[in-house]
Design an enzyme around this catalytic site. Structure first.
Site, mmCIF file in Angstrom:
data_model
loop_
_atom_site.group_PDB
_atom_site.id
_atom_site.type_symbol
_atom_site.label_atom_id
_atom_site.label_comp_id
_atom_site.label_asym_id
_atom_site.label_seq_id
_atom_site.Cartn_x
_atom_site.Cartn_y
_atom_site.Cartn_z
ATOM 1 N N TYR A 108 0.911 -1.157 0.055
ATOM 2 C CA TYR A 108 0.157 0.006 -0.182
ATOM 3 C C TYR A 108 0.729 1.336 -0.039
ATOM 4 O O TYR A 108 0.460 2.283 -0.765
ATOM 5 C CB TYR A 108 -0.851 -0.049 1.156
ATOM 6 N N GLN A 165 -15.413 2.347 -7.079
ATOM 7 C CA GLN A 165 -14.566 1.411 -6.628
ATOM 8 C C GLN A 165 -13.238 1.751 -6.141
ATOM 9 O O GLN A 165 -12.507 1.033 -5.663
ATOM 10 C CB GLN A 165 -14.749 0.283 -7.327
ATOM 11 N N ASN A 166 -12.636 2.820 -6.733
ATOM 12 C CA ASN A 166 -11.580 3.402 -6.538
ATOM 13 C C ASN A 166 -11.097 3.969 -5.038
ATOM 14 O O ASN A 166 -11.970 4.598 -4.665
ATOM 15 C CB ASN A 166 -11.221 4.461 -7.527
ATOM 16 N N VAL A 167 -9.916 3.538 -4.761
ATOM 17 C CA VAL A 167 -9.502 4.036 -3.662
ATOM 18 C C VAL A 167 -8.711 5.330 -3.598
ATOM 19 O O VAL A 167 -7.752 5.818 -2.806
ATOM 20 C CB VAL A 167 -8.754 2.919 -3.001
ATOM 21 N N HIS A 218 -14.838 0.961 -1.596
ATOM 22 C CA HIS A 218 -13.631 0.017 -1.093
ATOM 23 C C HIS A 218 -12.721 0.889 -0.244
ATOM 24 O O HIS A 218 -11.756 0.396 0.025
ATOM 25 C CB HIS A 218 -13.066 -0.694 -2.193
ATOM 26 N N GLY A 229 -15.259 2.092 -16.761
ATOM 27 C CA GLY A 229 -13.966 1.447 -16.365
ATOM 28 C C GLY A 229 -13.826 0.622 -15.192
ATOM 29 O O GLY A 229 -13.142 0.222 -14.328
HETATM 30 P P1 NAD Z 1 -10.766 -4.058 -12.917
HETATM 31 O O1 NAD Z 1 -9.342 -3.885 -12.929
HETATM 32 O O2 NAD Z 1 -11.144 -5.371 -12.605
HETATM 33 O O3 NAD Z 1 -11.152 -3.526 -14.239
HETATM 34 C C1 NAD Z 1 -10.727 -2.361 -15.038
HETATM 35 C C2 NAD Z 1 -11.668 -2.128 -16.238
HETATM 36 O O4 NAD Z 1 -11.143 -1.100 -16.725
HETATM 37 C C3 NAD Z 1 -11.471 -3.091 -17.150
HETATM 38 O O5 NAD Z 1 -12.749 -3.725 -17.522
HETATM 39 C C4 NAD Z 1 -10.884 -2.492 -18.305
HETATM 40 O O6 NAD Z 1 -11.438 -2.791 -19.532
HETATM 41 C C5 NAD Z 1 -11.252 -0.970 -18.246
HETATM 42 N N1 NAD Z 1 -10.091 -0.121 -18.648
HETATM 43 C C6 NAD Z 1 -8.994 -0.042 -18.324
HETATM 44 N N2 NAD Z 1 -8.268 0.990 -18.869
HETATM 45 C C7 NAD Z 1 -9.235 1.896 -19.211
HETATM 46 C C8 NAD Z 1 -9.630 3.114 -19.807
HETATM 47 N N3 NAD Z 1 -8.821 4.015 -20.343
HETATM 48 N N4 NAD Z 1 -10.790 3.601 -20.098
HETATM 49 C C9 NAD Z 1 -11.941 2.935 -19.833
HETATM 50 N N5 NAD Z 1 -11.879 1.587 -19.346
HETATM 51 C C10 NAD Z 1 -10.588 1.041 -19.034
HETATM 52 O O7 NAD Z 1 -11.066 -2.883 -11.941
HETATM 53 P P2 NAD Z 1 -12.522 -2.889 -10.922
HETATM 54 O O8 NAD Z 1 -13.474 -3.357 -11.758
HETATM 55 O O9 NAD Z 1 -12.619 -1.282 -10.578
HETATM 56 O O10 NAD Z 1 -12.396 -3.678 -9.650
HETATM 57 C C11 NAD Z 1 -10.986 -3.821 -9.207
HETATM 58 C C12 NAD Z 1 -10.802 -3.674 -7.646
HETATM 59 O O11 NAD Z 1 -9.413 -2.981 -7.657
HETATM 60 C C13 NAD Z 1 -11.879 -2.670 -7.329
HETATM 61 O O12 NAD Z 1 -12.043 -3.174 -5.920
HETATM 62 C C14 NAD Z 1 -11.004 -1.510 -7.007
HETATM 63 O O13 NAD Z 1 -11.179 -1.129 -5.581
HETATM 64 C C15 NAD Z 1 -9.358 -1.810 -6.720
HETATM 65 N N6 NAD Z 1 -8.780 -1.059 -7.611
HETATM 66 C C16 NAD Z 1 -8.651 0.209 -7.443
HETATM 67 C C17 NAD Z 1 -7.903 1.218 -8.305
HETATM 68 C C18 NAD Z 1 -7.774 2.748 -7.998
HETATM 69 O O14 NAD Z 1 -8.197 3.016 -6.798
HETATM 70 N N7 NAD Z 1 -7.453 3.600 -8.892
HETATM 71 C C19 NAD Z 1 -6.880 0.571 -9.203
HETATM 72 C C20 NAD Z 1 -6.715 -0.973 -9.346
HETATM 73 C C21 NAD Z 1 -7.742 -1.417 -8.338
#
Ligand code: NAD
Length: 229
Positions: free
Chosen positions: A53, A86-88, A104, A170
């Site tokens: 983290y 869902q993003n953190v 999350h 996304g």
């Molecule tokens: P995931 O990684 O399962 O899915 C990501 C999706 O984003 C995919 O379907 C992919 O096709 C799409 N994608 C990738 N680049 C893209 C773009 N430029 N434009 C549009 N779509 C795009 O992610 P999820 O469904 O959010 O679940 C993953 C888990 O991981 C969640 O629980 C989340 O909390 C966590 N997570 C969070 C972050 C963050 O906070 N930014 C990053 C990674 C994972």
């Protein structure tokens, strides 16, 4: 004012430089999920969890909101907008959005391991062994780990059920219970699903799939929604 609910996932922040969960080049690739993002991992190897983290938190201080985050802020001048993410990361906040529910947890926050109501904002990236809450217990990331309950889910269900328009961005729709939120939208409201892989899914006829980058598709959709308001 009509209510627009935005459900965002990791793809929302990909163009800001934050790896998605399943990207083959993603930061997550080097770790097995249960080794870094579960209560068992925390018990077995706190140093590894903290390191994982800390690396991701450090990255967060180096990235910026992208055109997609910024376009959603424009929408807020014309609609009542709620974001359920869902993003953190804090990129929706830093772009200027107001109503954001983090399903999350939040990377820049930490909390007590004996009293989960004690949540603190971190203004630096590193959380260390020995960093304690005011009651003297170790602080942990303020993240919903695999196997843990999602306390914000009922509020999220309530928000989604009030939407006049739903925009899903996304997310692979693979992580539950977040992925089930679409089922709580009222029948036949317009739903837009923006994801690079959007066309791989089959949905009901009220879902329009837009298989484009978030930073490209969201500004176009926002313009369209503002014009048709
Ligand atoms: P995931 O990684 O399962 O899915 C990501 C999706 O984003 C995919 O379907 C992919 O096709 C799409 N994608 C990738 N680049 C893209 C773009 N430029 N434009 C549009 N779509 C795009 O992610 P999820 O469904 O959010 O679940 C993953 C888990 O991981 C969640 O629980 C989340 O909390 C966590 N997570 C969070 C972050 C963050 O906070 N930014 C990053 C990674 C994972």
């Amino acid at each position: 004012m009509k209510k627009i609910v935005v459900l965002s996932g990791a793809g929302m922040s990909a163009e800001s430089g934050i790896s998605t969960f399943r990207d083959s080049n993603g930061l997550w690739r080097n770790y097995r999920m249960e080794e870094v993002a579960s209560p068992i991992a925390w018990q077995n190897d706190m140093d590894l969890v903290l390191e994982f983290y800390n690396i991701r938190r450090k990255q967060l201080f180096e990235v910026e909101p992208n055109d997609g985050h910024k376009a959603i802020v424009e929408l807020e001048e014309h609609y009542d907008v709620n974001i359920v993410t869902q993003n953190v990361d804090d990129l929706h906040e830093r772009a200027g959005s107001k109503n954001i529910l983090h399903l999350h947890g939040e990377m820049k926050k930490v909390r007590s391991t004996i009293d989960e109501s004690l949540v603190y904002e971190l203004d630096h990236w590193e959380l260390k062994k020995g960093d304690l809450c005011e009651k003297g217990s170790q602080l942990r990331p303020h993240i919903v780990w695999f196997g843990e309950a999602v306390p914000a889910i009922s509020e999220a269900v309530n928000i989604v059920s009030q939407a006049d328009i739903l925009i899903i961005i996304g997310t692979s729709l693979a992580v539950y219970p977040a992925a089930s939120l679409i089922d709580y939208a009222q029948t036949n409201i317009p739903i837009y699903y923006i994801d690079l892989n959007a066309n791989d899914f089959s949905f009901k006829s009220n879902v329009k799939c837009i298989a484009e980058r978030a930073g490209q598709a969201i500004p176009k959709l926002v313009e369209e929604l503002i014009k048709s308001k």
